[in-house]
Scaffold this motif. Structure first.
Motif, PDB file in Angstrom:
ATOM      1  N   ASP A 103       0.851  -1.184   0.000  1.00  0.00           N
ATOM      2  CA  ASP A 103       0.000   0.000   0.000  1.00  0.00           C
ATOM      3  C   ASP A 103       0.891   1.239   0.000  1.00  0.00           C
ATOM      4  OD1 ASP A 103      -2.428  -1.351   0.172  1.00  0.00           O
ATOM      5  OD2 ASP A 103      -2.408  -1.367   2.365  1.00  0.00           O
ATOM      6  N   VAL A 104       0.494   2.248  -0.766  1.00  0.00           N
ATOM      7  CA  VAL A 104       1.185   3.538  -0.726  1.00  0.00           C
ATOM      8  C   VAL A 104       0.185   4.580  -0.220  1.00  0.00           C
ATOM      9  CG1 VAL A 104       2.491   5.270  -2.001  1.00  0.00           C
ATOM     10  CG2 VAL A 104       2.611   2.862  -2.693  1.00  0.00           C
ATOM     11  N   PRO A 105       0.411   5.148   0.968  1.00  0.00           N
ATOM     12  CA  PRO A 105      -0.510   6.154   1.510  1.00  0.00           C
ATOM     13  C   PRO A 105      -0.470   7.442   0.702  1.00  0.00           C
ATOM     14  CG  PRO A 105       0.921   5.221   3.214  1.00  0.00           C
ATOM     15  CD  PRO A 105       1.500   4.822   1.891  1.00  0.00           C
ATOM     16  N   MET A 106      -1.473   8.299   0.931  1.00  0.00           N
ATOM     17  CA  MET A 106      -1.553   9.590   0.266  1.00  0.00           C
ATOM     18  C   MET A 106      -1.765  10.688   1.305  1.00  0.00           C
ATOM     19  SD  MET A 106      -3.666   8.761  -3.214  1.00  0.00           S
ATOM     20  CE  MET A 106      -2.815  10.033  -4.139  1.00  0.00           C
ATOM     21  N   VAL A 107      -1.489  11.917   0.879  1.00  0.00           N
ATOM     22  CA  VAL A 107      -1.640  13.085   1.747  1.00  0.00           C
ATOM     23  C   VAL A 107      -2.367  14.178   0.977  1.00  0.00           C
ATOM     24  CG1 VAL A 107      -0.467  14.708   3.273  1.00  0.00           C
ATOM     25  CG2 VAL A 107       0.610  12.508   2.768  1.00  0.00           C
ATOM     26  N   LEU A 108      -3.308  14.851   1.638  1.00  0.00           N
ATOM     27  CA  LEU A 108      -3.959  16.008   1.046  1.00  0.00           C
ATOM     28  C   LEU A 108      -3.074  17.216   1.312  1.00  0.00           C
ATOM     29  CD1 LEU A 108      -6.408  17.274  -0.380  1.00  0.00           C
ATOM     30  CD2 LEU A 108      -7.448  17.587   1.884  1.00  0.00           C
ATOM     31  N   LEU A 109      -2.586  17.831   0.232  1.00  0.00           N
ATOM     32  CA  LEU A 109      -1.605  18.906   0.328  1.00  0.00           C
ATOM     33  C   LEU A 109      -2.162  20.237  -0.151  1.00  0.00           C
ATOM     34  CD1 LEU A 109       1.330  16.974  -1.365  1.00  0.00           C
ATOM     35  CD2 LEU A 109       1.007  17.275   1.098  1.00  0.00           C
ATOM     36  N   GLY A 110      -1.577  21.313   0.356  1.00  0.00           N
ATOM     37  CA  GLY A 110      -1.891  22.649  -0.119  1.00  0.00           C
ATOM     38  C   GLY A 110      -0.607  23.390  -0.441  1.00  0.00           C
ATOM     39  N   ARG A 111      -0.695  24.390  -1.298  1.00  0.00           N
ATOM     40  CA  ARG A 111       0.493  25.195  -1.598  1.00  0.00           C
ATOM     41  C   ARG A 111       0.985  25.896  -0.323  1.00  0.00           C
ATOM     42  NH1 ARG A 111      -1.703  30.481  -2.257  1.00  0.00           N
ATOM     43  NH2 ARG A 111      -3.903  30.449  -2.904  1.00  0.00           N
ATOM     44  N   LYS A 112       2.247  26.232  -0.316  1.00  0.00           N
ATOM     45  CA  LYS A 112       2.894  26.787   0.879  1.00  0.00           C
ATOM     46  C   LYS A 112       2.197  28.036   1.406  1.00  0.00           C
ATOM     47  CE  LYS A 112       7.414  28.464   2.488  1.00  0.00           C
ATOM     48  NZ  LYS A 112       8.830  28.710   2.098  1.00  0.00           N
ATOM     49  N   ASN A 113       1.741  28.898   0.506  1.00  0.00           N
ATOM     50  CA  ASN A 113       1.125  30.152   0.925  1.00  0.00           C
ATOM     51  C   ASN A 113      -0.404  30.130   0.869  1.00  0.00           C
ATOM     52  OD1 ASN A 113       1.044  30.005  -1.848  1.00  0.00           O
ATOM     53  ND2 ASN A 113       1.618  32.136  -2.211  1.00  0.00           N
ATOM     54  N   PHE A 114      -0.971  28.930   0.859  1.00  0.00           N
ATOM     55  CA  PHE A 114      -2.429  28.806   0.889  1.00  0.00           C
ATOM     56  C   PHE A 114      -2.913  29.229   2.278  1.00  0.00           C
ATOM     57  CE2 PHE A 114      -6.282  25.864   0.187  1.00  0.00           C
ATOM     58  CZ  PHE A 114      -6.889  26.773  -0.665  1.00  0.00           C
ATOM     59  N   PRO A 115      -3.926  30.091   2.391  1.00  0.00           N
ATOM     60  CA  PRO A 115      -4.335  30.647   3.686  1.00  0.00           C
ATOM     61  C   PRO A 115      -4.646  29.640   4.800  1.00  0.00           C
ATOM     62  CG  PRO A 115      -5.309  31.925   1.923  1.00  0.00           C
ATOM     63  CD  PRO A 115      -4.634  30.754   1.279  1.00  0.00           C
ATOM     64  N   PRO A 116      -5.402  28.549   4.542  1.00  0.00           N
ATOM     65  CA  PRO A 116      -5.712  27.634   5.646  1.00  0.00           C
ATOM     66  C   PRO A 116      -4.453  26.960   6.199  1.00  0.00           C
ATOM     67  CG  PRO A 116      -7.164  27.246   3.769  1.00  0.00           C
ATOM     68  CD  PRO A 116      -6.065  28.131   3.288  1.00  0.00           C
ATOM     69  N   ASN A 117      -4.358  26.897   7.526  1.00  0.00           N
ATOM     70  CA  ASN A 117      -3.188  26.288   8.158  1.00  0.00           C
ATOM     71  C   ASN A 117      -3.462  24.898   8.711  1.00  0.00           C
ATOM     72  OD1 ASN A 117      -1.231  28.469   7.868  1.00  0.00           O
ATOM     73  ND2 ASN A 117      -2.549  29.617   9.281  1.00  0.00           N
ATOM     74  N   ASN A 118      -4.725  24.500   8.800  1.00  0.00           N
ATOM     75  CA  ASN A 118      -5.070  23.164   9.264  1.00  0.00           C
ATOM     76  C   ASN A 118      -6.365  22.736   8.578  1.00  0.00           C
ATOM     77  OD1 ASN A 118      -7.367  24.186  10.863  1.00  0.00           O
ATOM     78  ND2 ASN A 118      -5.765  25.008  12.228  1.00  0.00           N
ATOM     79  N   PHE A 119      -6.792  21.514   8.852  1.00  0.00           N
ATOM     80  CA  PHE A 119      -7.928  20.957   8.116  1.00  0.00           C
ATOM     81  C   PHE A 119      -9.235  21.696   8.405  1.00  0.00           C
ATOM     82  CE2 PHE A 119     -11.328  17.765   7.440  1.00  0.00           C
ATOM     83  CZ  PHE A 119     -11.154  17.601   6.076  1.00  0.00           C
ATOM     84  N   LYS A 120      -9.481  22.072   9.640  1.00  0.00           N
ATOM     85  CA  LYS A 120     -10.711  22.794   9.981  1.00  0.00           C
ATOM     86  C   LYS A 120     -10.754  24.141   9.261  1.00  0.00           C
ATOM     87  CE  LYS A 120     -12.646  19.720  12.481  1.00  0.00           C
ATOM     88  NZ  LYS A 120     -13.835  19.008  11.927  1.00  0.00           N
ATOM     89  N   GLU A 121      -9.607  24.802   9.201  1.00  0.00           N
ATOM     90  CA  GLU A 121      -9.546  26.069   8.461  1.00  0.00           C
ATOM     91  C   GLU A 121      -9.754  25.824   6.966  1.00  0.00           C
ATOM     92  OE1 GLU A 121      -6.043  28.338   9.263  1.00  0.00           O
ATOM     93  OE2 GLU A 121      -6.369  28.381  11.434  1.00  0.00           O
ATOM     94  N   LEU A 122      -9.241  24.702   6.480  1.00  0.00           N
ATOM     95  CA  LEU A 122      -9.413  24.361   5.070  1.00  0.00           C
ATOM     96  C   LEU A 122     -10.886  24.176   4.735  1.00  0.00           C
ATOM     97  CD1 LEU A 122      -8.281  23.519   2.278  1.00  0.00           C
ATOM     98  CD2 LEU A 122      -8.146  21.176   3.156  1.00  0.00           C
TER      99      LEU A 122
END
Length: 329
Positions: A126-145
């Protein structure tokens, strides 16, 4: 009448013993020449890397060279069709990722049936995955996202590696669970999609840990959650999407191994044993761990383990793909 029954009983007994003898003979002589391990993607990719890593110890166990051969095109369906139509003798083995489960929904015309045209060897990794955002995307955590997406859903862009790619499927599942439709940006491969995320041209991308962990650790992208039931040893501080509210959210780039339908059970068992020997090899374990690739538990490295998992994945992804109308050419 009794004579007829006796003749039938004798006939079936002979047939059964002949079949058993043939199966035993197949196991005794297999393999007596090199074996081909078909990879449905180009050399250098994650599936190819796994195949080449396990091919050597598998060959040692089988007593013959296992030759890795890349048959590229149509999201793996060309290679799958080739193996499905090959002689049922175990000399052409197929390794494929979760695309085996999504193909029936993605392609309107498919030249093979994943559930009917193959014998199953077992799951591999299995290869896991991660939900990523650009470095300067305003949300800093999932709830903010989540809050940001609800307020700006028409402006947020979600990249993927093209139709049928796991990154696309991960994105579709995420949007479905969040009840939003973001602007999706398809690329010809994960490489260019990740490059544009790093450059700030797109906002979000769901990608494999094999290539994203270094960027996350260096702070070049934001990680909002991993797509596995448990946190990853390589990213212990990154919560799962499940623990952050998306219950049951799981996307892994799982891999399975197959041969054509009708391959004798004894040959299937030999290949399965060779696969398990390879996955228990200390060097293989170490190399896979370095790439953040997880070896599946022994119970899944069986023909039934793969068959059950494939069936469940077809039922999981079919409705998601059809609802989104995400068909491949």
């Amino acid at each position: 009448m009794k004579l007829r029954k006796s003749l039938f009983a004798g006939f079936f007994a002979i047939a059964a013993s002949t079949l058993l003898a043939g199966n035993t003979l197949a196991a005794d002589v297999y393999p007596n020449k090199p074996v081909t391990l078909v990879v449905p993607f180009a050399a250098g990719g994650p599936t190819d890397a796994v195949a080449r890593l396990i091919a050597v110890p598998m060959g040692k166990e089988l007593g013959q060279t296992v030759i890795v051969e890349n048959t590229v095109g149509a999201g793996g369906t060309i290679a799958a069709t080739r193996v499905a139509r090959s002689a049922p003798d175990g000399y052409m083995i197929f390794i494929h990722h979760m695309g085996m489960a999504t193909a029936p929904a993605l392609y309107k015309k498919l030249n093979f049936d994943p559930m009917k045209d193959f014998e199953y060897i077992g799951q591999v990794v299995d290869v896991p995955m991660v939900l990523l955002g650009r470095k300067n995307f305003p949300p800093n955590n999932f709830k903010e996202l989540e809050a940001y997406i609800k307020a700006n859903k028409d402006k947020v862009t979600l990249a993927n590696a093209g139709p049928g790619a796991v990154s696309q499927l991960c994105g579709l599942l995420f949007m479905s669970r969040e009840g939003v439709e973001l602007t999706t940006v398809p690329y010809k491969g994960t490489g260019p999609a990740l490059t544009d995320l790093l450059g700030g041209q797109v906002d979000l991308l769901c990608d494999q840990t094999t290539q994203t962990v270094p960027y996350i650790k260096d702070g070049l992208v934001k990680a909002y959650g991993v797509t596995t039931p448990k946190r990853l040893p390589a990213l212990p501080n990154i919560p799962t999407l499940d623990e952050q509210g998306l219950k049951g959210f799981e996307v892994k780039v799982w891999h399975g191994m197959y041969v054509s339908k009708g391959t004798p059970p004894a040959v299937v068992n030999k290949i399965n044993k060779a696969l398990n020997v390879a996955l228990n090899d200390p060097e293989v374990k170490a190399r896979l761990a370095e790439s953040n690739i997880e070896i599946v538990p022994p119970a899944k490295r069986t023909p039934k383990g793969l068959q059950d998992h494939l069936d469940a994945e077809i039922n999981k992804w079919g409705p998601v793909i059809r609802k989104a109308g995400a068909y491949a050419d």
